[in-house]
Design a protein around this motif. Structure first.
Motif, PDB file in Angstrom:
ATOM      1  N   PRO A   1       0.811  -1.213   0.000  1.00 20.70           N
ATOM      2  CA  PRO A   1       0.000   0.000   0.000  1.00 20.70           C
ATOM      3  C   PRO A   1       0.851   1.271   0.000  1.00 20.70           C
ATOM      4  O   PRO A   1       2.032   1.245   0.347  1.00 20.70           O
ATOM      5  N   SER A   2       0.202   2.385  -0.374  1.00 19.58           N
ATOM      6  CA  SER A   2       0.862   3.683  -0.344  1.00 19.58           C
ATOM      7  C   SER A   2       0.683   4.279   1.039  1.00 19.58           C
ATOM      8  O   SER A   2      -0.414   4.669   1.431  1.00 19.58           O
ATOM      9  N   VAL A   3       1.764   4.301   1.803  1.00 15.15           N
ATOM     10  CA  VAL A   3       1.720   4.764   3.189  1.00 15.15           C
ATOM     11  C   VAL A   3       2.770   5.855   3.377  1.00 15.15           C
ATOM     12  O   VAL A   3       3.898   5.717   2.903  1.00 15.15           O
ATOM     13  N   ILE A   4       2.412   6.945   4.045  1.00 16.80           N
ATOM     14  CA  ILE A   4       3.370   8.013   4.316  1.00 16.80           C
ATOM     15  C   ILE A   4       3.409   8.305   5.806  1.00 16.80           C
ATOM     16  O   ILE A   4       2.488   7.939   6.551  1.00 16.80           O
ATOM     17  N   ARG A   5       4.461   8.936   6.219  1.00 16.74           N
ATOM     18  CA  ARG A   5       4.628   9.282   7.623  1.00 16.74           C
ATOM     19  C   ARG A   5       3.472  10.179   8.071  1.00 16.74           C
ATOM     20  O   ARG A   5       3.115  11.143   7.395  1.00 16.74           O
ATOM     21  N   GLY A   6       2.890   9.839   9.207  1.00 19.40           N
ATOM     22  CA  GLY A   6       1.757  10.613   9.704  1.00 19.40           C
ATOM     23  C   GLY A   6       0.411   9.953   9.454  1.00 19.40           C
ATOM     24  O   GLY A   6      -0.596  10.346  10.039  1.00 19.40           O
ATOM     25  N   ASP A   7       0.365   8.938   8.569  1.00 21.71           N
ATOM     26  CA  ASP A   7      -0.875   8.196   8.358  1.00 21.71           C
ATOM     27  C   ASP A   7      -1.252   7.442   9.637  1.00 21.71           C
ATOM     28  O   ASP A   7      -0.403   7.110  10.461  1.00 21.71           O
ATOM     29  N   LYS A   8      -2.534   7.166   9.765  1.00 21.72           N
ATOM     30  CA  LYS A   8      -3.003   6.387  10.914  1.00 21.72           C
ATOM     31  C   LYS A   8      -2.934   4.890  10.599  1.00 21.72           C
ATOM     32  O   LYS A   8      -3.163   4.467   9.471  1.00 21.72           O
ATOM     33  N   ILE A   9      -2.633   4.108  11.632  1.00 19.15           N
ATOM     34  CA  ILE A   9      -2.736   2.652  11.560  1.00 19.15           C
ATOM     35  C   ILE A   9      -3.446   2.181  12.815  1.00 19.15           C
ATOM     36  O   ILE A   9      -3.108   2.596  13.926  1.00 19.15           O
ATOM     37  N   VAL A  10      -4.445   1.340  12.632  1.00 19.66           N
ATOM     38  CA  VAL A  10      -5.192   0.782  13.772  1.00 19.66           C
ATOM     39  C   VAL A  10      -4.868  -0.702  13.848  1.00 19.66           C
ATOM     40  O   VAL A  10      -4.889  -1.412  12.834  1.00 19.66           O
ATOM     41  N   ILE A  11      -4.542  -1.175  15.066  1.00 25.66           N
ATOM     42  CA  ILE A  11      -4.222  -2.591  15.255  1.00 25.66           C
ATOM     43  C   ILE A  11      -5.093  -3.172  16.371  1.00 25.66           C
ATOM     44  O   ILE A  11      -5.558  -2.443  17.243  1.00 25.66           O
ATOM     45  N   LYS A  12      -5.301  -4.477  16.298  1.00 29.44           N
ATOM     46  CA  LYS A  12      -6.028  -5.158  17.377  1.00 29.44           C
ATOM     47  C   LYS A  12      -5.546  -6.600  17.470  1.00 29.44           C
ATOM     48  O   LYS A  12      -5.055  -7.178  16.498  1.00 29.44           O
ATOM     49  N   ILE A  13      -5.673  -7.153  18.640  1.00 35.74           N
ATOM     50  CA  ILE A  13      -5.337  -8.570  18.824  1.00 35.74           C
ATOM     51  C   ILE A  13      -6.345  -9.396  18.027  1.00 35.74           C
ATOM     52  O   ILE A  13      -7.546  -9.110  18.040  1.00 35.74           O
ATOM     53  N   HIS A  14      -5.865 -10.384  17.315  1.00 35.92           N
ATOM     54  CA  HIS A  14      -6.690 -11.084  16.330  1.00 35.92           C
ATOM     55  C   HIS A  14      -7.997 -11.622  16.895  1.00 35.92           C
ATOM     56  O   HIS A  14      -9.047 -11.486  16.255  1.00 35.92           O
ATOM     57  N   ASP A  15      -7.992 -12.212  18.048  1.00 34.85           N
ATOM     58  CA  ASP A  15      -9.199 -12.841  18.583  1.00 34.85           C
ATOM     59  C   ASP A  15     -10.072 -11.898  19.402  1.00 34.85           C
ATOM     60  O   ASP A  15     -11.089 -12.307  19.943  1.00 34.85           O
ATOM     61  N   GLN A  16      -9.642 -10.632  19.532  1.00 35.96           N
ATOM     62  CA  GLN A  16     -10.407  -9.685  20.349  1.00 35.96           C
ATOM     63  C   GLN A  16     -11.038  -8.633  19.450  1.00 35.96           C
ATOM     64  O   GLN A  16     -10.367  -7.723  18.957  1.00 35.96           O
ATOM     65  N   ALA A  17     -12.322  -8.776  19.183  1.00 37.16           N
ATOM     66  CA  ALA A  17     -13.003  -7.906  18.231  1.00 37.16           C
ATOM     67  C   ALA A  17     -13.517  -6.610  18.861  1.00 37.16           C
ATOM     68  O   ALA A  17     -13.978  -5.714  18.159  1.00 37.16           O
ATOM     69  N   HIS A  18     -13.426  -6.482  20.192  1.00 35.84           N
ATOM     70  CA  HIS A  18     -14.080  -5.350  20.848  1.00 35.84           C
ATOM     71  C   HIS A  18     -13.154  -4.164  21.098  1.00 35.84           C
ATOM     72  O   HIS A  18     -13.608  -3.102  21.497  1.00 35.84           O
ATOM     73  N   LYS A  19     -11.860  -4.320  20.874  1.00 39.53           N
ATOM     74  CA  LYS A  19     -10.931  -3.276  21.275  1.00 39.53           C
ATOM     75  C   LYS A  19      -9.786  -3.161  20.269  1.00 39.53           C
ATOM     76  O   LYS A  19      -9.206  -4.154  19.847  1.00 39.53           O
ATOM     77  N   SER A  20      -9.450  -1.920  19.880  1.00 38.87           N
ATOM     78  CA  SER A  20      -8.341  -1.696  18.950  1.00 38.87           C
ATOM     79  C   SER A  20      -7.530  -0.489  19.419  1.00 38.87           C
ATOM     80  O   SER A  20      -7.957   0.265  20.300  1.00 38.87           O
ATOM     81  N   TYR A  21      -6.365  -0.298  18.809  1.00 38.53           N
ATOM     82  CA  TYR A  21      -5.438   0.750  19.225  1.00 38.53           C
ATOM     83  C   TYR A  21      -4.977   1.541  17.996  1.00 38.53           C
ATOM     84  O   TYR A  21      -4.543   0.957  17.005  1.00 38.53           O
ATOM     85  N   GLU A  22      -5.068   2.848  18.086  1.00 33.51           N
ATOM     86  CA  GLU A  22      -4.691   3.705  16.957  1.00 33.51           C
ATOM     87  C   GLU A  22      -3.292   4.289  17.162  1.00 33.51           C
ATOM     88  O   GLU A  22      -2.955   4.762  18.255  1.00 33.51           O
ATOM     89  N   GLY A  23      -2.483   4.228  16.122  1.00 28.29           N
ATOM     90  CA  GLY A  23      -1.154   4.820  16.162  1.00 28.29           C
ATOM     91  C   GLY A  23      -0.870   5.566  14.877  1.00 28.29           C
ATOM     92  O   GLY A  23      -1.717   5.648  13.982  1.00 28.29           O
ATOM     93  N   LEU A  24       0.348   6.102  14.793  1.00 33.21           N
ATOM     94  CA  LEU A  24       0.754   6.853  13.605  1.00 33.21           C
ATOM     95  C   LEU A  24       1.958   6.193  12.958  1.00 33.21           C
ATOM     96  O   LEU A  24       2.776   5.571  13.639  1.00 33.21           O
ATOM     97  N   VAL A  25       2.059   6.336  11.643  1.00 33.59           N
ATOM     98  CA  VAL A  25       3.238   5.858  10.936  1.00 33.59           C
ATOM     99  C   VAL A  25       4.397   6.793  11.258  1.00 33.59           C
ATOM    100  O   VAL A  25       4.332   7.991  10.989  1.00 33.59           O
ATOM    101  N   GLY A  26       5.444   6.236  11.887  1.00 37.94           N
ATOM    102  CA  GLY A  26       6.584   7.066  12.266  1.00 37.94           C
ATOM    103  C   GLY A  26       7.701   7.040  11.254  1.00 37.94           C
ATOM    104  O   GLY A  26       8.387   8.023  11.030  1.00 37.94           O
ATOM    105  N   HIS A  27       7.906   5.887  10.598  1.00 36.35           N
ATOM    106  CA  HIS A  27       8.963   5.759   9.594  1.00 36.35           C
ATOM    107  C   HIS A  27       8.510   4.752   8.548  1.00 36.35           C
ATOM    108  O   HIS A  27       7.901   3.733   8.877  1.00 36.35           O
ATOM    109  N   VAL A  28       8.811   5.044   7.282  1.00 32.09           N
ATOM    110  CA  VAL A  28       8.441   4.163   6.183  1.00 32.09           C
ATOM    111  C   VAL A  28       9.702   3.684   5.484  1.00 32.09           C
ATOM    112  O   VAL A  28      10.497   4.494   4.997  1.00 32.09           O
TER     113      VAL A  28
END
Length: 914
Positions: free
Chosen positions: A328-355
């Motif tokens: 994908p086309s990703v640049i510094r400052g874009d958002k990325i959301v991650i979550k533990i695979h088996d846990q559908a109720h909670k996720s965590y938002e971060g930023l792209v720091g280095h590409v």
């Protein structure tokens, strides 16, 4: 639904890409392509053993040699592949033989052999009959066999793939109808691959990209998240338009609500950009581009991946296949959301720091998830990429502000401006120039003089048209110096990318104090490429991360202080942040051909109507990147510089008193032979190759290929342009969009080895690894070439895509074209990937070389493109055409193939025996 401004045009033939009419359907070219197309449709059945006939192919053993002969594809593709190293092939006398045995496995009834031969004539390949019955074969009795030989014989051990389809036409009684005869053909393909196995085998896991959309989940954000550079949700796509814009982006206009479609057409009327529809036109196109980019990014959602804790940033590293090719086309400052695979109720938002090329660092995550990954690195994680809208917001705002400020009048200048009187108030003598060489260059001096006298102020932008190697950037730097020296004007200098801005700041720092020059950048800027000599001009501080390593950290710059500086340097998009607080008198846009017009508007929106604009660039080189084909059709991929360059006002560069443009004509980079084809095809032969060093470099007179073949390199019988023919098939891993060509990797290594072994009488002329650049259109080929060169040269030899080399130069450029589908029965004209049928990419690639340009590629593919064909013809004239022998597919060759096809039964045909 027809688009605004759409006109009916004759249909094109889908096979030949030419206008479809009755005459075309009867042309030999159409007959030929139709024949190939029919062959492609029937390949699967043609390679099948049937009607009681089996065809076997084997390599003829010699002196007990152990052959690498692969028959695993004989059932699926009818293909037999023999791999040999150049040394092994040489020990075989540069000749290998194959036996072809036709078997009648019926219990009764003979089988008649009608014809046997090769589908495509190729001199090194021949089919012979040991019994001298070629053309008049005996019938095969039940259980009978008949043997033929296929021979590959070469003069030299050129690295390449030698592939040829062979066929056998037969006749047998039908098993279903004993009174009827079945006419049919069976095909086989023999492939001989001559190359060293220098690449490590790739171990590719299943792609982590799932295309799966996420259900809504609670998102946890870092409590101390830095919000200063986050988007403000201005200019959001209206809810009522979202579905319609998505449909339009995927060519489903007919499903759009008619009322909404009418709104779109009214805003775009008359279908092209104008001063009247400026804001509305770009608003629709920006929404289209945004929605396509957003949807495309969602396709790269990932599941069940693992992350690595990075102590220096207290963040997490995510491996992303295809990142280097912007998939994908990703640049510094874009958002990325991650979550533990088996846990559908909670996720965590971060930023792209280095590409990087293969991984991104995610920072500003909630401590909870970071600590979890630190403790349990095998935790399976799902990942979602989210598009940052800040670039789109600033472009929307820039376009809107340009229209409100009345600047559109300058962006659509008429020919009446040719009558505009010009007064030269500031006269520059030789002693006034910071760079004395510019005074000696008529076009550069003219451009500087026109700019310092603001020749087109308030009327239209001034264009410095700078073809490759003509000193475009040094010209505008000199112009900025003269404006600073002779006026009190405030100057904004912009470029699309941070790297170009860093370079401009370095050149400007030679005559500016820190109180005069500011290089201002966003908090998302990668500071690793900032050289020490300009740190004091930048809004950065030296900071230590948690591991103790020192690095530069961008700090926010007070907007109100920008006006205290004579010269401000920043990227186009970041300039849009200062629309309301900073209003320069002059704006310079360097590399303007690479920026979309809305991107340029981010900087232009800071100007008042009577101010001065300078655009510098080359519209004949790579332009803006566009994701949405609809946007491309409406001109989104045409930069402001390119659009203006097509106007009559800017085509009068031969008029001595033109106040609006100067074309730089002296090329200080390339040897005259390197420059010849691009000069002829793109610049009207206006360029003059005046580099004394390149034109007299002994490397330009050396035939390198002689060293590859084990002979003595002749340092007097070469040319600056050398073409090495390699017939080899490109490959890719699974669904990867990126290709590689292992045979070309072999040849690249051979060339580099031969180049580094060169010894000239003047030792100072010997090559250093850093003087070699390798250009290829596919990132996978970049990785493959780096893989074999890095252990030998420690990354001193730069390898990159065409885009990476734009604006760069090397003493030697090696181009690996990769696109080498060598099944000669494919429809070559359908290939529009990589370099083929891409004029701007071609122009960039071939104009990077100073003294030596080496092209490695498949001439049977490249000759389908008029530009590559001219380059290949040039190498023939220079006597530097080398590599494997091949026959060009001209009309005579096509007629030859057509005549052979008459003996091939494309479909099984039954006829009664009577």
């Amino acid at each position: 639904m027809a688009s605004v401004g759409e006109t009916k045009r004759p249909k094109d033939c889908k096979l030949c890409f030419e206008e479809l009419d009755d005459l075309h359907l009867e042309s030999s070219n159409h007959v030929f392509n139709y024949m190939l197309s029919t062959y492609q449709e029937n390949k699967t059945s043609l390679r099948s053993d049937r009607h009681g006939v089996v065809v076997e192919v084997d390599v003829q053993k010699k002196n007990g040699f152990n052959y690498n002969f692969d028959t695993t594809q004989k059932k699926t593709k009818g293909k037999y592949t023999l791999k040999m190293t150049p040394k092994e092939f040489y020990l075989h006398g540069c000749q290998v033989e194959f036996s072809c045995v036709i078997k009648n496995i019926r219990r009764e009834k003979n089988v008649a052999m009608i014809y046997a031969g090769v589908l495509h004539p190729y001199e090194p390949f021949s089919m012979v009959d040991p019994n001298n019955n070629m053309g008049k074969f005996p019938s095969l009795k039940p259980g009978g066999t008949y043997g033929l030989k296929v021979i590959l014989k070469l003069d030299k051990c050129n690295v390449s793939n030698y592939e040829i389809p062979i066929f056998f036409s037969l006749q047998a009684y039908s098993k279903q109808n004993k009174e009827s005869m079945m006419n049919f053909s069976i095909t086989r393909t023999i492939v001989v691959i001559i190359q060293e196995d220098i690449l490590e085998p790739d171990l590719f896991e299943k792609s982590p990209f799932t295309h799966n959309e996420w259900q809504k989940v609670q998102v946890h954000k870092h409590s101390k998240r830095f919000h200063r550079y986050m988007p403000t949700d201005q200019f959001k796509i209206p809810q009522k338009y979202k579905r319609s814009l998505a449909l339009w982006s995927y060519n489903q206009e007919r499903n759009i609500n008619p009322a909404i479609w009418q709104e779109f057409q009214e805003k775009l009327y008359p279908g092209t950009l104008s001063a009247d529809n400026y804001a509305d036109f770009w608003k629709i196109l920006l929404w289209l581009e945004e929605i396509k980019t957003k949807i495309a990014l969602q396709a790269y959602n990932m599941e069940k991946v693992t992350l690595k804790f990075i102590s220096s940033s207290q963040g997490l590293r995510l491996g992303v296949p295809g990142l280097g090719e912007k998939r994908p086309s990703v640049i510094r400052g874009d958002k990325i959301v991650i979550k533990i695979h088996d846990q559908a109720h909670k996720s965590y938002e971060g930023l792209v720091g280095h590409v990087g090329d293969k991984a991104v660092d995610i920072v500003d995550l909630d401590d909870e998830i970071v600590e979890l990954i630190k403790r349990e690195p095998d935790t399976l994680i799902d990942v979602k990429f989210i598009l940052s809208r800040i670039h789109f917001e600033r472009m929307h705002h820039g376009v809107e502000q340009v229209a409100l400020n009345g600047l559109t009048r300058q962006l659509f200048p008429g020919t009446d401006l040719l009558k505009k009187q010009y007064t030269e108030r500031i006269n520059l003598g030789e002693q006034d120039f910071h760079n004395g060489d510019i005074y000696k260059n008529y076009e550069q001096r003219l451009a500087v003089t026109k700019i310092v006298n603001l020749s087109s102020k308030g009327a239209a932008p001034y264009i410095v048209y700078g073809p490759p190697g003509t000193g475009k950037t040094v010209t505008i730097v000199e112009a900025i110096y003269q404006l600073k020296r002779n006026t009190d004007l405030k100057i904004l200098v912009c470029a699309p990318a941070n790297a170009a801005c860093h370079m401009l700041a370095e050149k400007l720092s030679e005559f500016c104090r820190t109180s005069e020059l500011l290089r201002v950048m966003s908090e998302t800027c990668d500071t690793s490429s900032i050289h020490d000599n300009i740190v004091k001009y930048c809004n950065v501080i030296r900071d230590k991360d948690k591991s103790g390593s020192e690095k530069l950290k961008v700090i926010p710059f007070p907007q109100e202080k920008l006006k205290d500086y004579r010269i401000v340097v920043t990227t186009l998009v970041f300039a849009g942040k200062y629309t309301r607080v900073y209003h320069p008198d002059v704006v310079f846009l360097d590399e303007a051909a690479q920026a979309s017009e809305p991107e340029a508007c981010c900087a232009l929106s800071l100007l008042m109507p009577d101010k001065f604009v300078v655009l510098a660039g080359d519209p004949k080189q790579l332009g803006p990147v566009v994701n949405n084909k609809v946007c491309k059709n409406y001109g989104y991929g045409i930069s402001l510089l390119e659009r203006l360059s097509d106007l009559t006002l800017y085509k009068n560069d031969l008029i001595s008193d033109n106040n609006f443009t100067t074309m730089l004509k002296l090329n200080f980079r390339s040897h005259k032979e390197v420059l010849a084809i691009p000069n002829e095809q793109f610049y009207g032969n206006n360029l003059e190759a005046c580099s004394v060093i390149s034109n007299h470099d002994p490397l330009a007179f050396t035939r390198i290929h002689s060293g590859i073949m084990g002979g003595k390199v002749n340092q007097k019988k070469g040319g600056a342009v050398e073409f090495c023919a390699v017939l080899a098939k490109e490959q890719r891993h699974g669904r990867s969009p990126s290709y590689f060509n292992s045979s070309e990797v072999n040849v690249v290594l051979q060339y580099v080895t031969a180049l580094m072994a060169l010894q000239f009488p003047d030792k100072n002329k010997n090559l250093r690894p850093s003087e070699i650049g390798i250009v290829t259109p596919y990132i996978r080929q970049v990785y493959k070439i780096r893989e074999v060169l890095s252990p030998l040269y420690k990354d001193e030899i730069e390898v990159g895509t065409t885009e990476a080399f734009q604006g760069r130069e090397k003493r030697v450029i090696i181009i690996s074209t990769v696109r080498g589908q060598h099944d000669l029965l494919l429809e070559d004209k359908k290939y529009k990937i990589g370099f083929v049928h891409e004029p701007k990419r071609f122009n960039v690639a071939v104009t990077r070389a100073k003294s030596k340009l080496i092209i490695i590629g498949n001439p049977l593919i490249l000759n389908r493109d008029k530009l590559w064909k001219k380059l290949i013809e040039q190498s023939s004239r220079l006597g530097t055409h080398c590599g494997v022998p091949y026959t060009n597919r001209d009309q005579k060759e096509r007629d030859n193939i057509t005549s052979r096809f008459k003996n091939l039964q494309l479909k099984d045909f039954m006829r009664t025996s009577s």
